[in-house]
Each structure stands twice: as C-alpha cells, then as structure tokens.
Design an enzyme around this catalytic site. Structure first.
Site, PDB file in Angstrom:
ATOM      1  N   VAL A 267       0.808  -1.218   0.000  1.00  0.00           N
ATOM      2  CA  VAL A 267       0.000   0.000   0.000  1.00  0.00           C
ATOM      3  C   VAL A 267       0.844   1.272   0.000  1.00  0.00           C
ATOM      4  O   VAL A 267       0.318   2.361  -0.262  1.00  0.00           O
ATOM      5  CB  VAL A 267      -0.999   0.025   1.180  1.00  0.00           C
ATOM      6  CG1 VAL A 267      -2.017  -1.092   1.027  1.00  0.00           C
ATOM      7  CG2 VAL A 267      -0.282  -0.043   2.521  1.00  0.00           C
TER       8      VAL A 267
ATOM      9  N   TYR B 184       0.310   3.820  16.621  1.00  0.00           N
ATOM     10  CA  TYR B 184      -0.934   3.219  16.130  1.00  0.00           C
ATOM     11  C   TYR B 184      -2.115   4.155  16.362  1.00  0.00           C
ATOM     12  O   TYR B 184      -2.935   4.372  15.469  1.00  0.00           O
ATOM     13  CB  TYR B 184      -1.168   1.882  16.835  1.00  0.00           C
ATOM     14  CG  TYR B 184      -2.352   1.103  16.324  1.00  0.00           C
ATOM     15  CD1 TYR B 184      -2.290   0.444  15.105  1.00  0.00           C
ATOM     16  CD2 TYR B 184      -3.525   1.011  17.071  1.00  0.00           C
ATOM     17  CE1 TYR B 184      -3.374  -0.276  14.629  1.00  0.00           C
ATOM     18  CE2 TYR B 184      -4.613   0.282  16.610  1.00  0.00           C
ATOM     19  CZ  TYR B 184      -4.528  -0.353  15.379  1.00  0.00           C
ATOM     20  OH  TYR B 184      -5.612  -1.067  14.918  1.00  0.00           O
TER      21      TYR B 184
ATOM     22  N   VAL C 278     -10.634  -7.761  17.688  1.00  0.00           N
ATOM     23  CA  VAL C 278     -11.225  -8.766  16.806  1.00  0.00           C
ATOM     24  C   VAL C 278     -10.231  -9.910  16.680  1.00  0.00           C
ATOM     25  O   VAL C 278      -9.013  -9.690  16.592  1.00  0.00           O
ATOM     26  CB  VAL C 278     -11.545  -8.168  15.416  1.00  0.00           C
ATOM     27  CG1 VAL C 278     -12.115  -9.234  14.487  1.00  0.00           C
ATOM     28  CG2 VAL C 278     -12.530  -7.009  15.553  1.00  0.00           C
TER      29      VAL C 278
END
Length: 276
Positions: A79, A170, A203
C-alpha cells in the site's frame, strides 16, 4: 504463542449470508489475504460482488481468491507503492468492468513506550496505515467517480476514537484515518462517492495473535469475529447506506460506551448486597 482471550467468546458465525445486496459492485480490498480483509471478501462475494484482493502475503492471498472462484482475483499490493495501487485499480477495471468500492483495510501495529519508540517505528506505521490509505483513495478516485455511486471504507479502530498507552504510533495513525475519511467525504459527496470509517474493537485476527486480550472491561466481555465486521462492511458497500458519509461506524462490543463491570467483580458485588 496462542492468543489468550478472557471473557465470553460467543459470536462465531457459520459463514457469510448469501444474497444480491452487492450485485454489480466491484470492490478492491487491501490487506485481503487473511483476517478481516479475507472475511470482507467472502461476505461481499456471497452478496454478489466481484473483488480484487491485494496484500503482501501472496501465498495466502492467492488461496483466498482461488477459494472464491471467478468473481475474485488476487495481486501483490504494497500500500506504500502507488504503482501497485495503479495496477490494482487497472486489474479491477480490466477484469470486472469498473470499480465502485474501495476498502482500505491494510494496517500494522507496533508497540513501545514513548521513551523507547523509535522514529523508524513511527515512520513505518504512518506509511502503511495513513499514507497507504491516502494512496488507495487518490489513485482510485477517478475510477470511483466514473462508476458512482461508489463507497470508500477506511478501516480505523477504537484507537481512532480514544488513546491507548504504549500505542502512540498506532493511535495517531488511526485518528489520522478518521480525519482523512471526513475530508474525503466532504470533497467527493457531490461526485456520488461516499467515505466512512469503521472502528473495530478487539477482533480475533492474526494482528492480535499472541496478545493477552482481556475483555472484562467491555460490555459484551468478548472479542469480535471478522465475520461480524464483514456484515458492517457489506452494509457500507451497498446502496443501503446511501445517506451515510463522513461517519464513524463502531463495532467494539461496547468498549467505547464506557467501563463495564468485570464479570467477577459484579458477581462479588451481588453477593455482598444479598440479604444475610
């Protein structure tokens, strides 16, 4: 090292629901080789979409695409490389005719106290999590305009809504993704292109493998599943969300609602209050 999850872990889904909610949609998903990205691809194909999966994990990515049949393909996508993004957009158009969903899912996490966190760590996480997202949007925008109505879905985090100690890079990156989302939503609304951010809590994905993810402070006392997040991404990819842009969509089991009572502490309080 296995992931240690404290709390109720119910929430497993049997598989993506099949339907036609995304019939005619063509999606490009970064970070699509595993975890949430792979779950998004499965759910979107099940609802009629065609998908282009991009990742740097080529073996895993090709396996996911192969399992989805002719409506999916995989290519290498770093990316931070605008050339890779250009090839990904061209592949979507060449194979499936257009591109009208972009899911900026690729991301990394690194840790460190501010005393020890290095500039290399800082530069790396911003390059992947923020610049990678910007690259995807800026390279794909012409295709998205041409195929409107279109949807851009930027995967942020609850770390884009509140701070976390030891995660300065982050947290900064995920707040930046949230801000970029709002700027793009304002700029592209008149072109029929919507842009929203998704903010998952913990998650069960490889990103948190090996981390002690205690969820007793969260209302639902468990981590989420990739499939639960995929349901939200399907909604945002579809025309069902046609009046939603520039918004934060949170799926965190109640983490950002406030501090939940610990299961054991709550039980202890009930015992104390019970008539003797």
């Amino acid at each position: 090292m296995a992931m240690n999850i404290t709390g109720n872990t119910t929430g497993e889904l049997t598989g993506p629901a099949e339907g036609t909610r995304l019939q005619g949609k063509v999606a490009l998903i970064s970070g699509g080789a595993r975890g949430m990205g792979a779950a998004y691809a499965r759910a979107m194909v099940a609802q009629g979409a065609s998908v282009v999966l991009g990742d740097v994990l080529d073996h895993e990515g090709r396996a996911i695409a192969d399992s989805l049949g002719d409506t999916a393909t995989y290519l290498h996508l770093d990316v931070t490389d605008r050339g890779d993004w250009a090839r990904a957009v061209a592949t979507a158009i060449d194979l499936f005719g257009h591109l009208n969903v972009l899911v900026n899912n690729a991301g990394i996490v690194n840790f460190g106290s501010i005393d020890d966190y290095t500039q290399d760590q800082w530069n790396e996480i911003l390059a992947v999590n923020v610049t990678g997202c910007f690259n995807g949007i800026s390279v794909a925008v012409h295709a998205l305009r041409a195929a409107a109505p279109s949807s851009i879905i930027n995967i942020s985090s609850t770390a884009g809504l509140k701070g976390y100690s030891g995660l300065s890079g982050y947290t900064t990156s995920k707040f930046a993704v949230r801000g970029l989302t709002k700027a793009i939503a304002l700029e592209l609304a008149s072109d029929g292109v919507r842009c929203n951010s998704v903010h998952p809590g913990a998650v069960a994905t490889p990103m948190i493998d090996g981390i002690d993810v205690n969820q007793n402070h969260v209302a639902m006392h468990r981590v989420g599943t990739p499939e639960e997040l995929a349901n939200l991404v399907v909604f945002l990819s579809s025309d069902e969300s046609s009046f939603s842009t520039g918004a934060e969509f949170v799926a965190d089991g109640g983490e950002t609602a406030g501090l939940a009572a610990d299961l054991l502490s709550f039980g202890a309080l009930q015992d104390l209050e019970a008539p003797q």
